[in-house]
Design a protein around this motif. Structure first.
Motif, PDB file in Angstrom:
ATOM      1  N   GLY A 129       0.835  -1.194   0.000  1.00  0.00           N
ATOM      2  CA  GLY A 129       0.000   0.000   0.000  1.00  0.00           C
ATOM      3  C   GLY A 129       0.868   1.242   0.000  1.00  0.00           C
ATOM      4  N   HIS A 130       0.220   2.382  -0.029  1.00  0.00           N
ATOM      5  CA  HIS A 130       0.936   3.650  -0.079  1.00  0.00           C
ATOM      6  C   HIS A 130       1.655   3.911   1.251  1.00  0.00           C
ATOM      7  N   VAL A 131       2.736   4.664   1.172  1.00  0.00           N
ATOM      8  CA  VAL A 131       3.505   4.973   2.377  1.00  0.00           C
ATOM      9  C   VAL A 131       2.623   5.683   3.408  1.00  0.00           C
ATOM     10  N   ASP A 132       2.803   5.327   4.661  1.00  0.00           N
ATOM     11  CA  ASP A 132       2.066   5.927   5.779  1.00  0.00           C
ATOM     12  C   ASP A 132       0.593   5.539   5.863  1.00  0.00           C
ATOM     13  N   HIS A 133       0.162   4.610   5.051  1.00  0.00           N
ATOM     14  CA  HIS A 133      -1.239   4.207   5.150  1.00  0.00           C
ATOM     15  C   HIS A 133      -1.448   3.175   6.265  1.00  0.00           C
ATOM     16  N   ALA A 266      -5.582   0.057  12.703  1.00  0.00           N
ATOM     17  CA  ALA A 266      -4.444  -0.573  13.370  1.00  0.00           C
ATOM     18  C   ALA A 266      -4.260   0.055  14.738  1.00  0.00           C
ATOM     19  N   LYS A 267      -4.801   1.255  14.906  1.00  0.00           N
ATOM     20  CA  LYS A 267      -4.624   1.970  16.161  1.00  0.00           C
ATOM     21  C   LYS A 267      -5.545   1.407  17.240  1.00  0.00           C
ATOM     22  N   THR A 268      -6.838   1.312  16.917  1.00  0.00           N
ATOM     23  CA  THR A 268      -7.780   0.809  17.926  1.00  0.00           C
ATOM     24  C   THR A 268      -7.915  -0.710  17.850  1.00  0.00           C
TER      25      THR A 268
END
Ligand code: GDP
Length: 617
Positions: A129-133, A266-268
């Protein structure tokens, strides 16, 4: 079995038993055709008389039977596999064709196993995927939940991949995200990924590397599952993501497609279980199977030299089972597996299909993407490794290449090419699309032009690696590769064709498809220089203080002016000076002053490329 076109039902069932038996080579004394327990086993095309002898049926009976089938044959005529199959069935034998591949070429051995020996195996997943996604975050979040649930004992180690157990099933996750690793592997002909998890941030949508990842996944025929990540963020809009993906032919189920899309964070950690569910669901549909009963074969994911332990490699076992005492051949090296551990540092005695393991014991460091195969004896492994080393040496001497237009020409003439893979880079999105459409329209019954990627912009590393991995040609339209890309393309054996006029480009491809392409006069770049100072001189025009970065520039030769990889002007090099003197040529590493006839709009950073038209040998 692909080729059971003209068989009766019964014959088809029988034919399903034709399989590539062992990958071991035939012993020298082994006959190429014999009856073994009611099964006729053969390994090469046979004549009527050879078959007659082997199955002990008079030649006359064979000829008569075929005649009744409408086929007139003579005693020395060669029989094709279908005829042999039909004859065997007629005369009461089951039959089996052994495919004999020299085991030194184990990459080419199709790992077709007896269907009854096949067992379900875990899917192998790569995250792109795109960077930082959020690729790394997703990979880590999935891995962490593993450790948290207490199922993994030791300390997790970076070995390039790990296995996750979800709903009682394993998933193998390659943990180097991004497509560099993926393409590097495909460039070596290795494809390890069954499913690409395409991560798209819900607040950012489809971005350039998202599209690249889609191209890669499609070119590798991997399945795609979309993880719409960062759903916790305020601007999250999964609907928009789905709509944008549609433009790239990645279509969600609710829009009538078959791509599973999962909203997650991915955070929660919300939605990650659903993502794993989706992977298992897809894997089930793909019916991924392997035969744990054979010696292992697979691909090197990573390798390095460990100061204490020597060469260390992460292998992904793709078929068979790797045993702690096996001998493995990788590329031209071999060794005995000394220590085999999983990602948690636990020592393993055996590793089955889709298991990543880190091993020591190889004689030197292999390359990522190399195929490996395990053998029971050291002698066998050593012989094969030595043979391969010799072959490699011969191959390097003779030079190799991925796909060139003139190769293509002879391949088309010989009827051995079906798909021509092309990558299009153009100065504008519009011309890229137009070229893609026109190129694909050139497809004929036997030869198909497949544009695997078409976009605007300069030719990049990524394009070259994708071309190398997919045996594709690159067409540059109004764009030029810089010196570095050219070198990379040469190293990878990728041909870059450059054009400025659409119909010339199309004519060239048309000629190649018809097997009539002739490279008569070709352009040869003499060198490039970078513009570092601009001097406007009254009555003379713009003179560019330049530095020759590669090759040489010649006074009076044809030049083109490149800005950000695109051609902005073509003309001739009116004058070339070193200090105050006119010179005929300036070599790499020297500064010069240059003037392009009739052109004064030079800018700092422009590249002046000199070229000549030469007749090809
Ligand atoms: P990569 O470049 O695709 O591997 O992206 P990373 O995993 O490094 O993530 C880039 C940034 O996005 C980091 O700052 C992460 O903390 C953040 N990030 C990743 N996933 C999420 C998510 O689901 N929600 C939010 N709010 N931030 C995330």
């Amino acid at each position: 079995m692909k080729k059971n076109r003209h068989f009766s039902k019964k014959a088809q069932v029988q034919r399903a038993r034709i399989n590539n038996v062992e990958h071991l080579p035939p012993k020298k004394d082994r006959s190429f055709a014999k009856v073994n327990g009611g099964v006729f086993v053969y390994s090469k095309p046979l004549s009527v008389s050879e078959l007659s002898e082997a199955i002990n049926v008079p030649v006359g009976s064979i000829i008569k039977f075929l005649f009744m089938q409408g086929k007139a044959v003579t005693i020395n005529q060669m029989l094709d596999d279908e005829m042999i199959g039909t004859l065997c069935l007629e005369f009461g034998y089951d039959f089996k064709k052994e495919k004999i591949v020299d085991e030194a070429h184990f990459e080419e051995i199709e790992l077709e196993d007896d269907p009854s020996a096949l067992q379900e195996r875990p899917p192998v997943v790569t995250v792109m995927g795109h960077v930082d996604h959020g690729k790394t975050s997703i990979i880590d979040a999935i891995r962490e939940s593993n450790v948290a649930s207490g199922e993994a004992g030791g300390i997790s180690q970076a070995i390039g991949a790990y296995q996750k157990t979800h709903a009682g099933k394993k998933i193998t996750i390659i943990d180097t995200p991004g497509h560099a690793a993926f393409t590097a592997m495909r460039a070596r002909g290795a494809s390890v990924t069954d499913i690409v998890v395409l991560v798209v941030a819900a607040d950012d949508g489809v971005m350039p590397q998202t599209v690249e990842a889609i191209d890669h996944a499609k070119a590798a025929s991997s399945e795609i599952i979309v993880a719409i990540n960062k759903m916790d963020k305020p601007g999250a809009d999964s609907r928009k993501v789905k709509e944008e993906l549609m433009a790239h032919d990645v279509i969600a189920e609710e829009y009538g497609g078959d791509v599973l899309m999962v909203e997650c964070s991915a955070k929660t950690k919300k939605g990650l279980d659903e993502l794993l569910d989706a992977i298992l669901l897809k894997a089930e549909m793909m019916e991924l199977k392997a035969n744990p009963g054979r010696y292992a074969s697979g691909t090197v994911l990573e390798a390095n030299l460990d100061r204490g332990e020597g060469p260390k490699a992460t292998l992904l076992v793709q078929n068979g089972t790797l045993n702690a005492a096996d001998f493995v051949v990788v590329g031209e090296i071999y060794g005995k597996v000394r220590r085999m551990v999983n990602e948690n540092g636990e020592v393993l005695k055996t590793a089955g299909p889709a298991t990543p393991v880190s091993i020591t014991g190889l004689s030197s460091v292999p390359s990522a993407g190399d195929r490996f195969m395990a053998f029971p004896s050291e002698k066998q492994a050593k012989d094969i490794a030595e043979k391969r080393a010799l072959e490699k040496l011969l191959k390097t001497r003779s030079g190799t290449s991925a796909l060139s237009l003139s190769d293509l020409n002879s391949l088309v003439t010989a009827g051995t090419v079906e798909d021509i893979n092309v990558i299009v880079k153009a100065d504008t999105e519009g011309s890229a699309e137009a070229l893609k459409a026109s190129l694909e329209k050139l497809s004929e019954d036997k030869v198909r032009v497949k544009v695997i990627s078409a976009s605007a912009g300069a030719i990049s590393d990524n394009d070259v690696m994708l071309a190398s991995a997919s045996k594709a040609l690159i067409y540059g339209f109004n764009v030029r590769p810089d010196a570095r890309i050219k070198t990379l393309a040469e190293e990878e054996g990728v041909e870059i064709r450059l054009h400025r006029i659409i119909y010339e480009l199309l004519d060239e491809m048309k000629a190649a498809i018809k097997g009539k392409y002739k490279a008569e006069v070709v352009e040869e770049v003499t060198g490039q220089a970078e513009v570092r100072h601009i001097y406007k001189i009254t009555h003379v025009g713009t003179v560019a203080g330049s530095y020759v970065t590669s090759g040489l520039l010649k006074s009076g030769e044809k030049v083109r002016l490149l800005r950000d990889g695109a051609i902005v002007y073509e003309g001739t090099l009116e004058s070339l000076k070193r200090f105050k003197d006119d010179v005929k040529e300036v070599k790499e590493g020297y500064e010069c002053g240059l003037k392009i006839a009739g052109y004064n709009d030079l800018k700092l950073g422009d590249i002046v490329e000199g070229y000549e038209m030469v007749e090809k040998k």
